[in-house]
Design a protein around this motif. Structure first.
Motif, PDB file in Angstrom:
ATOM      1  N   GLN A 218       0.752  -1.249   0.084  1.00 10.36           N
ATOM      2  CA  GLN A 218       0.092   0.050  -0.006  1.00 10.36           C
ATOM      3  C   GLN A 218       0.978   1.063   0.036  1.00 10.36           C
ATOM      4  N   ASP A 232      -7.417   6.887 -10.990  1.00  8.12           N
ATOM      5  CA  ASP A 232      -6.483   5.796 -10.874  1.00  8.12           C
ATOM      6  C   ASP A 232      -6.392   5.381 -12.106  1.00  8.12           C
ATOM      7  N   THR A 235      -7.286   1.521 -11.648  1.00  9.07           N
ATOM      8  CA  THR A 235      -8.473   0.686 -11.401  1.00  9.07           C
ATOM      9  C   THR A 235      -9.698   1.871 -12.042  1.00  9.07           C
ATOM     10  N   GLN A 237     -10.806   4.114 -10.183  1.00  6.15           N
ATOM     11  CA  GLN A 237     -11.315   4.995  -9.271  1.00  6.15           C
ATOM     12  C   GLN A 237     -10.913   6.473  -9.288  1.00  6.15           C
ATOM     13  N   TYR A 239     -10.679  10.192  -7.311  1.00  3.20           N
ATOM     14  CA  TYR A 239     -10.571  10.920  -6.110  1.00  3.20           C
ATOM     15  C   TYR A 239     -10.551  12.272  -6.367  1.00  3.20           C
ATOM     16  N   VAL A 245      -4.359  10.015  -0.163  1.00  2.57           N
ATOM     17  CA  VAL A 245      -5.389   8.812  -0.481  1.00  2.57           C
ATOM     18  C   VAL A 245      -3.927   7.619  -0.060  1.00  2.57           C
ATOM     19  N   THR A 246      -4.503   6.544   0.192  1.00  5.93           N
ATOM     20  CA  THR A 246      -3.799   5.230   0.164  1.00  5.93           C
ATOM     21  C   THR A 246      -4.400   4.278  -0.664  1.00  5.93           C
ATOM     22  N   VAL A 247      -3.394   3.707  -1.653  1.00  5.40           N
ATOM     23  CA  VAL A 247      -3.944   2.970  -2.475  1.00  5.40           C
ATOM     24  C   VAL A 247      -3.173   1.593  -2.314  1.00  5.40           C
ATOM     25  N   ASP A 248      -3.718   0.490  -3.000  1.00  5.57           N
ATOM     26  CA  ASP A 248      -3.125  -0.623  -3.051  1.00  5.57           C
ATOM     27  C   ASP A 248      -1.869  -0.925  -4.097  1.00  5.57           C
ATOM     28  N   THR A 249      -0.804  -1.249  -3.652  1.00  9.01           N
ATOM     29  CA  THR A 249       0.331  -1.320  -4.518  1.00  9.01           C
ATOM     30  C   THR A 249       0.885  -3.057  -4.703  1.00  9.01           C
ATOM     31  N   ARG A 253       1.516  -2.819  -9.753  1.00  5.34           N
ATOM     32  CA  ARG A 253       0.755  -1.596  -9.518  1.00  5.34           C
ATOM     33  C   ARG A 253       1.471  -0.614  -8.875  1.00  5.34           C
ATOM     34  N   PRO A 255       1.072   3.983  -7.448  1.00  3.78           N
ATOM     35  CA  PRO A 255       0.200   5.144  -7.859  1.00  3.78           C
ATOM     36  C   PRO A 255       0.657   5.894  -9.156  1.00  3.78           C
TER      37      PRO A 255
END
Length: 260
Positions: A218, A232, A235, A237, A239, A245-249, A253, A255
């Motif tokens: 993340q 994003d 994804t 998504q 924002y 923000v916190t995104v899955d990594t 993938r 950011p």
């Protein structure tokens, strides 16, 4: 007198045609690059590019492309390379690159190095010049199946951005704006943007936050300007800007956001 410095590469008291080492020694890359540029031009070459590790202000006019030199293969080097690249490009030298994976060290069989290479590929794909080099075997299929497929996705991403990269480089020629620039460059009225070191814009439309920590799955990213919607890349998504923000990594993938 003569005194050996930098492992004997130069001598105090020595002279160039333009002056002493103390006066003009640091400008050697400028003159060297110009000599190559002018020589190739005189032989009929219309487009000249020279990859060099040494640099001096103004040498972009001679088709100089600067890379970060023979740096270590480590996550620490990756992190420091982010700010190094921004600094060089803000100095006016638009063609900048680094050795993906670092140059010194690195074992393709080492899981830590395999992850480093993937994360460096993700960073490198969003730089003006995209290239891998190192003092080791560098074929991408040597890093194991998971890393190999993650790297392939990065290569596809870069290829999909080819028209965008060409336009961004043309914009450098027109305006002098670097391809990679700190957030404050595009968002000077956002106070938070001035505090962010390890994110950057890739041209006008893409915001990049390279992952430079081993095992990070993340990643926290600041999205500037409350009036902008950020999307994003992976994804879809959306924002709103002006917030963290916190995104899955996962390994494949990182950011990467574009203006909505």
């Amino acid at each position: 007198y003569q005194r050996r410095v930098h492992g004997g590469a130069a001598y105090l008291g020595s002279k160039f045609h333009q002056g002493t080492v103390q006066e003009v020694g640091m400008m050697f890359p400028w003159w060297h690059t110009r000599s190559v540029h002018d020589g190739l031009k005189s032989e009929g070459e219309s487009e000249v590019i020279l990859l060099t590790r040494s640099a001096w202000a103004g040498m972009q006019r001679w088709g100089a492309a600067v890379w970060s030199g023979d740096i270590d293969s480590s996550f620490d080097s990756l992190q420091r390379t982010i700010t190094a690249g921004l600094s060089v490009q803000l100095s006016g030298i638009a063609w900048w690159t680094s050795d993906i994976g670092g140059y010194l060290g690195g074992d393709p069989e080492d899981p830590t190095f395999r992850e480093l290479v993937v994360r460096w590929f993700q960073f490198g794909a969003l730089c003006p010049l995209f290239r891998q080099h190192g003092k080791r075997p560098t074929e991408v299929w040597l890093y194991g199946n998971e890393s190999y497929h993650a790297i392939l996705e990065v290569m596809r991403l870069r290829e999909s951005l080819r028209p965008y990269v060409l336009e961004a480089m043309a914009d450098v020629s027109r305006t002098g704006y670097p391809v990679n620039r700190p957030l404050w460059f595009d968002f000077p009225h956002d106070p938070q943007a001035w505090t962010i070191q390890y994110q950057f814009m890739f041209g006008r439309d893409y915001l990049v936050a390279p992952v430079y920590t081993l095992g990070a799955r993340q990643w926290t990213t600041y999205l500037p300007d409350a009036n902008i919607t950020w999307v994003d890349h992976f994804t879809g998504q959306q924002y709103s800007g002006g917030r963290v923000v916190t995104v899955d990594t996962p390994l494949d993938r990182f950011p990467l956001f574009r203006r909505g």
